[in-house]
Design a protein around this motif. Structure first.
Motif, mmCIF file in Angstrom:
data_model
loop_
_atom_site.group_PDB
_atom_site.id
_atom_site.type_symbol
_atom_site.label_atom_id
_atom_site.label_comp_id
_atom_site.label_asym_id
_atom_site.label_seq_id
_atom_site.Cartn_x
_atom_site.Cartn_y
_atom_site.Cartn_z
ATOM 1 N N LEU A 134 7.711 77.323 48.625
ATOM 2 C CA LEU A 134 8.248 78.564 49.173
ATOM 3 C C LEU A 134 9.607 78.407 49.843
ATOM 4 O O LEU A 134 10.535 79.176 49.563
ATOM 5 N N GLU A 135 9.726 77.436 50.737
ATOM 6 C CA GLU A 135 10.971 77.311 51.499
ATOM 7 C C GLU A 135 12.216 77.132 50.627
ATOM 8 O O GLU A 135 13.260 77.718 50.927
ATOM 9 N N PHE A 138 13.087 80.537 49.658
ATOM 10 C CA PHE A 138 13.542 81.314 50.806
ATOM 11 C C PHE A 138 14.988 80.959 51.161
ATOM 12 O O PHE A 138 15.776 81.826 51.551
ATOM 13 N N TYR A 141 17.504 83.049 49.359
ATOM 14 C CA TYR A 141 17.681 84.387 49.938
ATOM 15 C C TYR A 141 18.527 84.318 51.197
ATOM 16 O O TYR A 141 19.405 85.161 51.414
ATOM 17 N N ARG A 161 16.846 84.946 57.791
ATOM 18 C CA ARG A 161 15.496 84.399 57.578
ATOM 19 C C ARG A 161 14.428 85.453 57.783
ATOM 20 O O ARG A 161 13.400 85.458 57.102
ATOM 21 N N ILE A 162 14.661 86.359 58.733
ATOM 22 C CA ILE A 162 13.724 87.463 58.929
ATOM 23 C C ILE A 162 13.922 88.523 57.846
ATOM 24 O O ILE A 162 12.961 89.062 57.295
ATOM 25 N N LEU A 164 14.846 88.335 54.791
ATOM 26 C CA LEU A 164 14.350 88.041 53.441
ATOM 27 C C LEU A 164 12.902 88.487 53.269
ATOM 28 O O LEU A 164 12.465 88.802 52.157
ATOM 29 N N GLU A 165 12.154 88.536 54.380
ATOM 30 C CA GLU A 165 10.750 88.926 54.285
ATOM 31 C C GLU A 165 10.595 90.390 53.873
ATOM 32 O O GLU A 165 9.550 90.780 53.342
ATOM 33 N N VAL A 168 10.484 89.794 49.947
ATOM 34 C CA VAL A 168 9.468 88.959 49.302
ATOM 35 C C VAL A 168 8.042 89.268 49.754
ATOM 36 O O VAL A 168 7.099 89.142 48.968
ATOM 37 N N ALA A 169 7.862 89.661 51.027
ATOM 38 C CA ALA A 169 6.508 89.867 51.536
ATOM 39 C C ALA A 169 5.767 91.007 50.828
ATOM 40 O O ALA A 169 4.592 90.846 50.461
ATOM 41 N N GLN A 173 2.259 90.471 48.729
ATOM 42 C CA GLN A 173 1.025 91.168 49.097
ATOM 43 C C GLN A 173 0.457 91.952 47.916
ATOM 44 O O GLN A 173 -0.744 91.892 47.644
#
Length: 201
Positions: A134-135, A138, A141, A161-162, A164-165, A168-169, A173
Motif C-alpha cells: 500500500l505505502e 500511497f 498520490y 497524505r490525508i 489521498l484517502e 482511495v478509501a 470500501q
C-alpha cells in the motif's frame, strides 16, 4: 566441454516461480481458506519443506507472489507514478480507472482480498501488506498532490497524505464490501467530489 553440474540458482528460481504460480492459481480457483502449503507444494512440484525454508506461512507466500505479479505487470511500462499533465482531475481519473481495472481482474481480486482479510487478524502480515503493497502506491498520490499544491491548484495548507484517502478509501470500501458496482463513472465522481466538494457552488 560444458559442465553437467546443475545450476542451483536457476533451479531455485524455477521452483520459486512455480510456487508463486501455484499459490496464485489455488487462491483464484479454490479460495484462500482452502489453499494450503501442501497444496501449493504439490501443484508447484516441490517438497513442502522447500516452501517452509523460504516462507513462514501461506500468507507470506501469497504476499510475495502477489507483489511479483504486480512487478511483472509493470515490466515494460512507463516509470511508476501518476501523470502530471497539469490537469489534476484528469490525471487522477486516469489512475483510478486503472485501479478499477486491476481490482476487477480475477488474477488480482482473489489474492488481494485474501491478503486484506488475513492482514486484519495477523498483525505482522498486516504491517507487511501496508509497507510493501500500500505505502508505495500511497507515495505516488502524495507526490502528485504535493505537486498540485505547490502549483497553486490546491489549498496551500493541504496535507497530501490525508488528502489521498479521499480518493482511495471509498474505492477500497466499495471493493471490499461489494456494496455496489465499481466503475469508471464511480471513480470519476469521487475525483469531482473530492476536488470540488459537495456543497453548492
Amino acid at each position: 566441454m560444458p559442465s553437467r553440474t546443475p545450476d542451483a540458482g536457476r533451479r531455485s528460481e524455477t521452483s520459486r516461480r512455480a510456487i508463486y504460480a501455484a499459490a496464485l492459481g489455488l487462491v483464484e480457483e479454490t479460495g484462500y481458506p482452502k489453499t494450503t502449503i501442501e497444496g501449493i507444494a504439490a501443484r508447484a512440484g516441490v517438497g513442502k519443506q522447500t516452501i517452509y525454508r523460504w516462507w513462514g506461512s501461506k500468507a507470506d507466500v501469497l504476499l510475495e507472489a502477489f507483489l511479483d505479479l504486480g512487478e511483472q505487470q509493470a515490466a515494460g511500462e512507463a516509470a511508476p507514478g501518476i501523470p502530471d499533465t497539469g490537469d489534476l482531475a484528469a490525471d487522477l481519473k486516469l489512475v483510478l480507472r486503472a485501479t478499477v481495472d486491476n481490482l476487477l481482474d480475477p488474477r488480482f481480486d482473489g489474492p488481494a482480498r485474501a491478503l486484506s482479510a488475513e492482514g486484519l487478524v495477523d498483525e505482522k502480515l498486516g504491517r507487511a501488506v501496508v509497507a510493501k503493497l500500500l505505502e508505495p502506491n500511497f507515495d505516488l498520490y502524495v507526490e502528485r498532490l504535493r505537486s498540485a499544491r505547490d502549483a497553486g491548484q490546491l489549498r496551500p495548507d493541504l496535507d497530501p497524505r490525508i488528502a489521498l484517502e479521499l480518493f482511495v478509501a471509498p474505492i477500497a470500501q466499495r471493493w471490499l464490501q461489494r456494496t455496489a458496482e465499481l466503475s469508471y463513472g464511480y471513480t470519476d465522481t469521487i475525483v469531482d467530489y473530492a476536488l470540488h466538494g459537495i456543497a453548492p457552488r
